[in-house]
Design an enzyme around this catalytic site. Structure first.
Site, short mmCIF file in Angstrom:
data_model
loop_
_atom_site.label_atom_id
_atom_site.label_comp_id
_atom_site.label_asym_id
_atom_site.label_seq_id
_atom_site.Cartn_x
_atom_site.Cartn_y
_atom_site.Cartn_z
N ASP A 38 0.85 -1.19 0.00
CA ASP A 38 0.00 0.00 0.00
C ASP A 38 0.89 1.24 0.00
OD1 ASP A 38 -3.26 0.30 0.94
OD2 ASP A 38 -2.02 2.10 1.02
N ASP A 65 4.35 2.46 -4.66
CA ASP A 65 3.65 3.39 -5.53
C ASP A 65 3.41 2.66 -6.85
OD1 ASP A 65 2.79 5.36 -7.27
OD2 ASP A 65 4.52 6.67 -7.00
N ASN A 92 -5.30 -4.48 -6.74
CA ASN A 92 -6.49 -3.82 -6.23
C ASN A 92 -6.33 -2.32 -6.04
OD1 ASN A 92 -9.00 -3.57 -4.39
ND2 ASN A 92 -7.32 -3.01 -3.02
N TYR A 158 -13.10 7.19 -14.73
CA TYR A 158 -12.95 5.96 -13.95
C TYR A 158 -13.36 4.75 -14.79
CZ TYR A 158 -13.57 2.78 -9.93
OH TYR A 158 -13.50 1.74 -9.04
N LYS A 162 -11.27 1.43 -15.97
CA LYS A 162 -11.69 0.08 -15.59
C LYS A 162 -12.03 -0.77 -16.81
CE LYS A 162 -11.20 0.45 -11.12
NZ LYS A 162 -10.21 -0.38 -10.40
#
Length: 252
Positions: A38, A65, A92, A158, A162
């Site tokens: 993360d 990153d 994710n 977005y 995706k």
């Protein structure tokens, strides 16, 4: 075949919160060692401590990153040095679209969303494949979205990212299946996470009641269970799927 992942190592990016946090814990509860990656060190370390103390499984945190290829390569090197292998990966890490409309979206917003949500997945897949191709096996799951399957007016940028994740997933799945690597994607609908609550605020409950035929949000654990299944031998014949987990929303 079952979901027991004893002896396996799982990598989760964006593992410090939301769906990533739930998935890291789910991998651990199914006996895998877990690499929690993360950008936020405090959140990632907290998840590792939870896994070690409450689940009694092995885990490590790596700050990463995903927009930086060298950072991603370093993540993989550290993970393999610690655990010897990466058998499964859940790509994710992601950020929301800050624009309410494509018409008012800025170049800054476009660059931010694309660099994390699409380019970040690409960087991670390349690094994971470098390792898995040598091993001759592996499973990768990418986190796409319902917005990667259908057009959502408020998610122009977005959704473009995706849709790209779904395209990457399918192309890579076909290319690498014969080399022992299964690649799939999950496409969640509305999920009860901090980011979702921040984005929709007071409108969230009403939105959840009308978002899908079930009339509710998913819990992060419901997405996590699907990811664990896709990575397990129970899904050994599942390749190139972009799996909607959206309460029937895209079936309308």
């Amino acid at each position: 075949m079952d979901r027991n992942l004893a002896g396996k190592v799982a990598l989760v990016t964006g593992g410090g919160s939301g769906i990533g946090r739930a998935t890291a814990i789910a991998f651990a509860r199914n006996a895998a060692a877990v690499v929690v990656a993360d950008a936020d060190a405090a959140r990632g370390v907290e998840v590792v401590k939870l896994i070690e103390t409450q689940v009694d499984a092995r885990a490590m945190f790596i700050q990463v990153d995903v927009t930086d290829a060298e950072s991603v390569k370093a993540m993989m090197r550290s993970a393999v040095e610690r655990f010897g292998a990466i058998d499964m990966a859940f790509n994710n890490a992601g950020v929301p679209d800050r624009a309410a409309s494509l018409h008012v979206s800025t170049q800054e917003n476009w660059d931010r969303v694309m660099s994390v949500n699409l380019e970040g997945v690409w960087h991670c897949m390349k690094a994971e494949l470098d390792h898995m191709l040598i091993a001759g096996k592996g499973a990768i799951v990418n986190n796409a979205s319902r917005s990667g399957l259908v057009g959502v007016p408020s998610d122009g940028v977005y959704g473009a990212a995706k849709h790209g994740v779904v395209g990457l997933t399918k192309a890579a799945a076909i290319e690498f299946a014969a080399r022992g690597i299964r690649i799939n994607a999950v496409c969640p609908g509305l999920v009860d996470t901090a980011l979702t609550r921040e984005r929709f605020g007071d409108e969230l409950l009403a939105r959840a009641q009308t978002a899908n035929p079930l009339g509710r949000m998913a819990q992060p654990e419901e997405i996590a269970d699907a990811v664990v299944w896709l990575c397990s031998d129970a899904a050994s014949f599942v390749v190139g799927v972009a799996l909607p987990i959206d309460g029937g929303q895209t079936a309308r």
